[in-house]
Write an enzyme that holds these catalytic residues in place. Structure first.
Site, short mmCIF file in Angstrom:
data_model
loop_
_atom_site.label_atom_id
_atom_site.label_comp_id
_atom_site.label_asym_id
_atom_site.label_seq_id
_atom_site.Cartn_x
_atom_site.Cartn_y
_atom_site.Cartn_z
N HIS A 86 0.83 -1.21 0.00
CA HIS A 86 0.00 0.00 0.00
C HIS A 86 0.86 1.25 0.00
O HIS A 86 1.86 1.33 0.71
CB HIS A 86 -1.01 0.00 1.14
N ASP A 88 -0.58 4.24 0.57
CA ASP A 88 -1.15 5.24 1.48
C ASP A 88 -0.47 5.12 2.84
O ASP A 88 0.11 4.09 3.18
CB ASP A 88 -2.67 5.08 1.63
N ASP A 119 5.97 1.68 6.76
CA ASP A 119 4.58 1.25 6.56
C ASP A 119 3.92 2.17 5.56
O ASP A 119 3.37 3.18 5.92
CB ASP A 119 3.86 1.28 7.92
N GLU A 152 -5.25 1.01 2.36
CA GLU A 152 -5.04 -0.02 3.39
C GLU A 152 -5.28 0.54 4.77
O GLU A 152 -5.90 -0.10 5.63
CB GLU A 152 -3.62 -0.59 3.29
N GLU A 153 -4.80 1.74 5.01
CA GLU A 153 -4.90 2.31 6.35
C GLU A 153 -6.32 2.74 6.72
O GLU A 153 -6.56 3.14 7.85
CB GLU A 153 -3.92 3.50 6.51
N ASP A 179 4.88 -6.04 4.68
CA ASP A 179 4.17 -5.00 5.43
C ASP A 179 4.08 -5.39 6.90
O ASP A 179 3.16 -5.01 7.60
CB ASP A 179 2.76 -4.82 4.83
N THR A 314 -16.21 25.05 33.35
CA THR A 314 -17.05 24.13 34.12
C THR A 314 -18.27 23.76 33.30
O THR A 314 -19.20 24.55 33.15
CB THR A 314 -17.48 24.79 35.45
N ARG A 327 -9.04 -6.35 18.36
CA ARG A 327 -8.19 -7.22 17.54
C ARG A 327 -8.72 -8.63 17.70
O ARG A 327 -8.96 -9.08 18.81
CB ARG A 327 -6.74 -7.15 18.02
N SER A 398 -3.00 -6.06 11.66
CA SER A 398 -4.01 -6.57 10.74
C SER A 398 -3.75 -6.10 9.32
O SER A 398 -3.38 -4.95 9.11
CB SER A 398 -5.40 -6.08 11.16
N HIS A 426 2.81 4.24 12.51
CA HIS A 426 1.61 4.93 13.02
C HIS A 426 1.96 5.94 14.13
O HIS A 426 1.06 6.54 14.69
CB HIS A 426 0.55 3.96 13.57
N1 BES Z 1 1.36 -2.83 8.15
C1 BES Z 1 0.31 -2.70 9.08
C2 BES Z 1 -0.06 -3.99 9.77
C3 BES Z 1 1.01 -4.68 10.57
C4 BES Z 1 2.02 -3.99 11.18
C5 BES Z 1 0.94 -6.02 10.71
C6 BES Z 1 3.00 -4.65 11.90
C7 BES Z 1 1.88 -6.69 11.47
C8 BES Z 1 2.93 -5.99 12.06
C9 BES Z 1 -0.91 -2.13 8.37
O1 BES Z 1 -0.59 -1.05 7.54
C10 BES Z 1 -1.87 -1.60 9.38
O2 BES Z 1 -1.54 -0.68 10.06
N2 BES Z 1 -3.07 -2.17 9.45
C11 BES Z 1 -4.11 -1.66 10.27
C12 BES Z 1 -5.43 -2.23 9.88
C13 BES Z 1 -6.26 -1.35 9.01
C14 BES Z 1 -7.60 -1.98 8.77
C15 BES Z 1 -6.39 0.04 9.49
C16 BES Z 1 -3.87 -2.06 11.70
O3 BES Z 1 -3.32 -3.13 11.98
O4 BES Z 1 -4.28 -1.27 12.57
MN MN Z 2 1.01 -1.46 6.37
MN MN Z 3 -0.36 0.73 8.87
#
Ligand code: BES
Ligand code: MN
Ligand code: MN
Length: 458
Positions: A86, A88, A119, A152-153, A179, A314, A327, A398, A426
């Protein structure tokens, strides 16, 4: 003609500079403000894929951000690798916590700092460069299809539709994705599992307007107080999730499987020190690494309401909000869990508030077998590069499309990730090692070679 290795060695500075250019584009998919940047990024990815030797490269529009697709078919009788990634990235805020601007990449002590460096721009671009090295030196041993998406994000919803509508075009023998992360630069590992996700937002509504907290406080329920009560009731004293039925579908691992996974090196004290926490918390009966990988969770990702400006006001707010993620693990189903949550949350809401639950996105968990040709090829490729056999591990993050590839295309995925958990994905100061970038570019052609050879002698 140069070998693949020679091509990579000779061009490594250019490979790095091209990645830095890509990182300068703020392709934040979540924020409509960046829509044009996301579109521009897709165009750049297209050009780069063409330059790498891919054919029929196309920017495919969707209802959201576009998907970039290209392929190089050398012989329909040979195996086909479908690469997914991805372009993005996550929003960069809080900006003030970055040591250098997120979209002005800098390389410091062999580490690339920028949003998306690990990422996933730095990781998917390894595939573009590996394909270039194989094509330019006449060493592409099988067919390759490459699909790089821009959502993806934010849940890959339109990619799901694209996959369902393009099953023929995407037909392959294996999906290859970079990824995820490895244990350490001297402890290579391959992710054999991802968690699923159920993401939603809740709103708790009390009085019909914000009230003076002195005039009404004490008699009118405060939606923020109520939201906190509701949230804290979602875990029991053993830190298990207190939603009836939540664990019903969970596939428990056998003691043998848990023992196998526990072989991966993990120093809990170092891990805690690195995170700046003095103690850990989690579901009773499981280790920290199990809690972050093979067990389901419920976390508040954001919570707001009332007055959060300078100084004090207040006020007894009318509304309170929270974003919640769960998760999931095999065989929990994202939609079913969202419904369980929603029904439960509405049921436990006291009569002095109304609650609304708004589902966002989700995805299913996935596991990869370690006895497949593809896994063995990936393992051998990493061993060639690192001089060590990679350890199979389960990941906690994920990638919802992985389960969909299996369901719609019947394909298993190899999670060929070269990042580290400490890359701050992130988070502020996301980074990716030049070592990791080059290790990926070097390992990918080896995967193609082993996968093609092992498939032929099957
Ligand atoms: N690359 C990540 C997922 C990831 C990171 C898997 C490290 C295993 C180890 C992916 O870009 C991501 O951040 N996925 C999101 C899910 C999506 C539906 C927003 C996540 O895991 O929060
Ligand atoms: Mn990713
Ligand atoms: Mn990600």
């Amino acid at each position: 003609m140069a070998s693949v290795n020679e091509h990579i060695e000779t061009n490594k500075d250019r490979f790095l500079n091209e990645l830095l250019d890509l990182l300068r584009i703020p392709s934040v998919s979540a924020d409509p403000k960046y829509k044009a940047d996301v579109a521009r990024c897709a165009e750049v990815v297209k050009t780069r894929m063409e330059q790498a030797g891919l054919e029929k490269v196309e920017v495919c529009p969707t209802k959201g951000h576009p998907i970039v697709y290209g392929e190089k078919i050398i012989d329909p009788a040979k195996p086909t690798v479908l690469v997914y990634g991805h372009y993005d990235v996550q929003p960069a805020d809080p900006l003030e916590l970055w040591d250098s601007p997120p979209f002005e990449p800098v390389v410091k002590d062999g580490v690339i700092y920028a949003r998306g460096s690990a990422d996933d721009k730095g990781q998917f671009y390894m595939h573009v460069k590996a394909v270039e090295a194989m094509v330019r030196t006449g060493n592409l041993p099988c067919n390759v299809k490459m699909m790089i998406e821009g959502e993806e994000e934010v849940g890959s919803e339109n990619l799901g539709t694209f996959v369902k509508e393009n099953k023929k075009r995407l037909a392959a023998d294996v999906v290859l994705i970079s990824d995820t992360s490895m244990i350490a630069n001297d402890v290579p590992s391959i992710n054999t599992g991802l968690r699923g996700l159920s993401y939603l937002e809740v709103e708790v509504v009390g009085p019909n307007r914000d009230l003076h907290s002195g005039v009404y406080g004490g008699a009118v329920a405060n939606p923020i107080n109520v939201l906190c009560d509701l949230i804290s009731s979602l875990h029991d004293k053993d830190r298990r999730i207190a939603i009836p039925g939540f664990y019903d579908a969970v596939r428990e691992l056998s003691d043998a499987e848990r023992k196998e996974l526990a072989k991966a090196p993990f120093n809990e004290q170092e891990w805690m020190d690195e995170l700046g926490v003095k103690a850990v918390q989690g579901e009773k009966g499981y280790t920290s690494s199990e809690r972050c990988t093979i067990r389901p969770t419920l976390d508040v990702n954001g919570i707001w309401g009332g007055y959060i400006g300078e100084g004090a006001k207040t006020v007894l707010p009318s509304k309170a909000h929270a974003k919640i993620s769960m998760r999931l693990v095999p065989d929990q189903k994202s939609e079913a869990i969202t419904t369980l949550f929603s029904d439960h949350f509405k049921k436990i809401a006291p009569p002095y508030v109304t609650v609304l639950v708004k589902p966002h996105h989700g995805g299913e968990a996935a596991v990869t077998p370690t006895d497949s040709i593809a896994y063995r090829a990936a393992s051998q490729a990493m061993e060639d590069t690192f001089g060590k056999k990679p350890i199979p591990t389960r990941g906690g993050g994920s990638i919802p499309i992985v389960a969909l590839f299996e369901k719609e295309l019947g394909l298993k995925t190899i999670l060929f990730g070269f990042g580290l958990d400490s890359d701050n994905i992130h988070s502020p100061n996301e980074h990716y090692g030049v070592f990791n970038y080059m290790a990926g570019i070097n390992s990918i052609p080896k995967f193609y070679k082993h996968f093609t050879e092992m498939s032929a002698t099957r």
